[in-house]
Motif scaffolding. Structure first.
Motif, PDB file in Angstrom:
ATOM      1  N   ARG A 141       0.780  -1.039  -0.151  1.00 36.16           N
ATOM      2  CA  ARG A 141       0.088  -0.014   0.030  1.00 36.16           C
ATOM      3  C   ARG A 141       0.949   1.226   0.015  1.00 36.16           C
ATOM      4  O   ARG A 141       0.658   2.322  -0.616  1.00 36.16           O
ATOM      5  N   ARG A 142       1.985   1.113   0.639  1.00 32.73           N
ATOM      6  CA  ARG A 142       2.804   2.255   0.758  1.00 32.73           C
ATOM      7  C   ARG A 142       3.728   2.594  -0.219  1.00 32.73           C
ATOM      8  O   ARG A 142       4.575   3.568  -0.222  1.00 32.73           O
ATOM      9  N   GLY A 143       3.989   1.704  -1.096  1.00 34.25           N
ATOM     10  CA  GLY A 143       4.998   1.786  -2.336  1.00 34.25           C
ATOM     11  C   GLY A 143       6.404   1.539  -1.631  1.00 34.25           C
ATOM     12  O   GLY A 143       7.549   1.986  -2.253  1.00 34.25           O
ATOM     13  N   ILE A 144       6.681   0.441  -0.613  1.00 32.09           N
ATOM     14  CA  ILE A 144       7.841   0.531   0.139  1.00 32.09           C
ATOM     15  C   ILE A 144       8.502  -1.003  -0.627  1.00 32.09           C
ATOM     16  O   ILE A 144       7.768  -1.953  -0.601  1.00 32.09           O
ATOM     17  N   THR A 145       9.763  -0.516  -1.036  1.00 30.23           N
ATOM     18  CA  THR A 145      10.513  -1.782  -1.669  1.00 30.23           C
ATOM     19  C   THR A 145      10.774  -2.920  -0.516  1.00 30.23           C
ATOM     20  O   THR A 145      11.351  -2.638   0.418  1.00 30.23           O
ATOM     21  N   VAL A 146      10.438  -4.077  -0.769  1.00 27.93           N
ATOM     22  CA  VAL A 146      10.917  -5.078   0.188  1.00 27.93           C
ATOM     23  C   VAL A 146      11.973  -6.039  -0.357  1.00 27.93           C
ATOM     24  O   VAL A 146      11.841  -6.739  -1.565  1.00 27.93           O
ATOM     25  N   LEU A 147      13.035  -6.261   0.472  1.00 23.76           N
ATOM     26  CA  LEU A 147      14.103  -7.135   0.016  1.00 23.76           C
ATOM     27  C   LEU A 147      13.839  -8.450   1.148  1.00 23.76           C
ATOM     28  O   LEU A 147      13.433  -8.196   2.355  1.00 23.76           O
ATOM     29  N   ASN A 148      13.955  -9.661   0.416  1.00 25.26           N
ATOM     30  CA  ASN A 148      13.299 -11.022   1.371  1.00 25.26           C
ATOM     31  C   ASN A 148      14.753 -11.670   1.532  1.00 25.26           C
ATOM     32  O   ASN A 148      15.339 -12.071   0.699  1.00 25.26           O
ATOM     33  N   ALA A 149      15.490 -11.497   2.833  1.00 24.20           N
ATOM     34  CA  ALA A 149      16.816 -12.090   3.166  1.00 24.20           C
ATOM     35  C   ALA A 149      16.607 -13.204   3.840  1.00 24.20           C
ATOM     36  O   ALA A 149      15.422 -13.723   4.563  1.00 24.20           O
ATOM     37  N   ALA A 150      17.546 -14.047   4.362  1.00 22.33           N
ATOM     38  CA  ALA A 150      17.612 -15.138   5.190  1.00 22.33           C
ATOM     39  C   ALA A 150      16.557 -16.125   4.840  1.00 22.33           C
ATOM     40  O   ALA A 150      15.695 -16.716   5.499  1.00 22.33           O
ATOM     41  N   VAL A 151      16.351 -16.531   3.346  1.00 27.89           N
ATOM     42  CA  VAL A 151      15.272 -17.026   2.886  1.00 27.89           C
ATOM     43  C   VAL A 151      15.430 -18.660   3.065  1.00 27.89           C
ATOM     44  O   VAL A 151      14.649 -19.409   2.753  1.00 27.89           O
ATOM     45  N   PHE A 152      16.712 -18.937   3.420  1.00 30.24           N
ATOM     46  CA  PHE A 152      16.982 -20.599   3.677  1.00 30.24           C
ATOM     47  C   PHE A 152      16.845 -20.541   5.394  1.00 30.24           C
ATOM     48  O   PHE A 152      17.141 -21.749   6.034  1.00 30.24           O
TER      49      PHE A 152
END
Length: 324
Positions: A206-217
């Motif tokens: 909704r706020r247009g914030i970029t999301v980086l998804n880390a520690a995916v393991f």
């Protein structure tokens, strides 16, 4: 803020000897393998090996043109000389404890931390600075750390600012009450667990914030085809229930002709608000493998349906098959 993170970034904790020591050549080879596979985003922090990760990353990137890659580092822990070294770091990094970490989210601490990071990296700038692990100190990070980063952004010292944490509630506080460009969620939207799906990811959308998804393991448990007890979960020993869940997911992956790491990487990037997946690598071979899996074809759509039907994945979790 316009930063091109690509689909996959290299998490550089392992360059700081996370879990086990590697030499400088091994660290450089890890970065170069990612580069050769098309990775152009690299994430580090002073915390990783008491500055070793930053030094090694900067050295490895030195031969590449600065405008060709994106680098992020973090603030919140200052490194200061250790007056009483024991010989070995108390954290998960196999390094000497000649320095120690001091929590500091003050404005002066933020600026000093960034200046020290730039010196270790050997760079004149980083593209993104993240407040690191503010859980437990969220008020201080919000009251003093964030305004300091906001000022650095206004001055043009950094292009983007944000926060990274394993605590989805803390990340939600920042996404709600600040003007961060980026949220880095660590281990909170993975094949094993998806608490970020409740409030954080919809809010960022909704706020247009970029999301980086880390520690995916999840710290290592999902990094191999068949989970086993020696693999850590969120940097601790894996509880029996979590190991059983990971093993059940791995068995279904094998049944559908894919692997647990492949499914973990593709699922982690399957939510439409997630811009990039950030995965660490234990050496050049794993760096190349992760890129080949992330950039390769996704697991079959039937896998995601089977995981949901067996209660191994939330029914409301978006998947790569949904996006297709």
């Amino acid at each position: 803020m316009t930063l091109d993170f690509g689909r996959l970034g290299l998490g550089c904790a392992q360059l700081g000897n996370l879990y086990q020591a590697i030499d400088d050549d091994g660290a450089a080879a890890t970065v170069e393998a990612a580069w050769a596979a098309g990775v152009r985003y690299f994430d580090t922090a002073p915390h990783y090996g008491l500055g070793l990760s930053e030094r090694r990353l900067g050295a490895a990137l030195h031969k590449h043109h600065r405008d060709e890659y994106v680098v992020s580092t973090k603030v919140g822990r200052l490194l200061v000389p250790n007056p009483s070294p024991t010989g070995h770091d108390e954290e998960l990094f196999d390094v000497p404890d000649t320095y120690r970490r001091v929590w500091d989210f003050s404005a002066d601490g933020v600026r000093r931390s960034l200046a020290d990071s730039l010196e270790r990296l050997g760079l004149d700038r980083v593209d993104l600075v993240l407040i690191h692990d503010p859980e437990g100190r969220a008020d201080e990070a919000l009251d003093t750390g964030y305004p300091a980063l906001e000022q650095l952004r206004a001055e043009g010292v950094v292009r983007a600012i944000g926060v990274g944490s394993m605590d989805a509630d803390v990340l939600t506080r920042f996404a709600t009450g600040t003007d961060v460009d980026v949220i880095m969620t660590a281990g909170r939207y993975t094949l094993l667990e998806q608490p970020a799906l409740d409030s954080l990811l919809p809010l960022c959308s909704r706020r247009g914030i970029t999301v980086l998804n880390a520690a995916v393991f999840n710290g290592g448990l999902l990094a191999e085809d068949r989970p086993h007890r020696s693999l850590l979960y969120n940097y601790r020993n894996s509880p029996d229930a979590v190991l059983e869940l990971a093993s059940a997911i791995a068995a279904l992956c094998e049944r559908h002709g894919t692997t647990l790491p492949a499914a973990a990487l593709h699922f982690a990037g399957g939510h439409p608000v997630i811009s990039a997946v950030v995965a660490g690598a234990q050496g050049a071979e794993q760096s190349s493998r992760n890129a080949a899996l992330a950039f390769g074809p996704p697991p079959p759509a039937a896998l995601w349906a089977d995981l949901k039907d067996n209660g191994l994945l939330r029914p409301d979790a978006p998947t790569p098959g949904d996006a297709a």
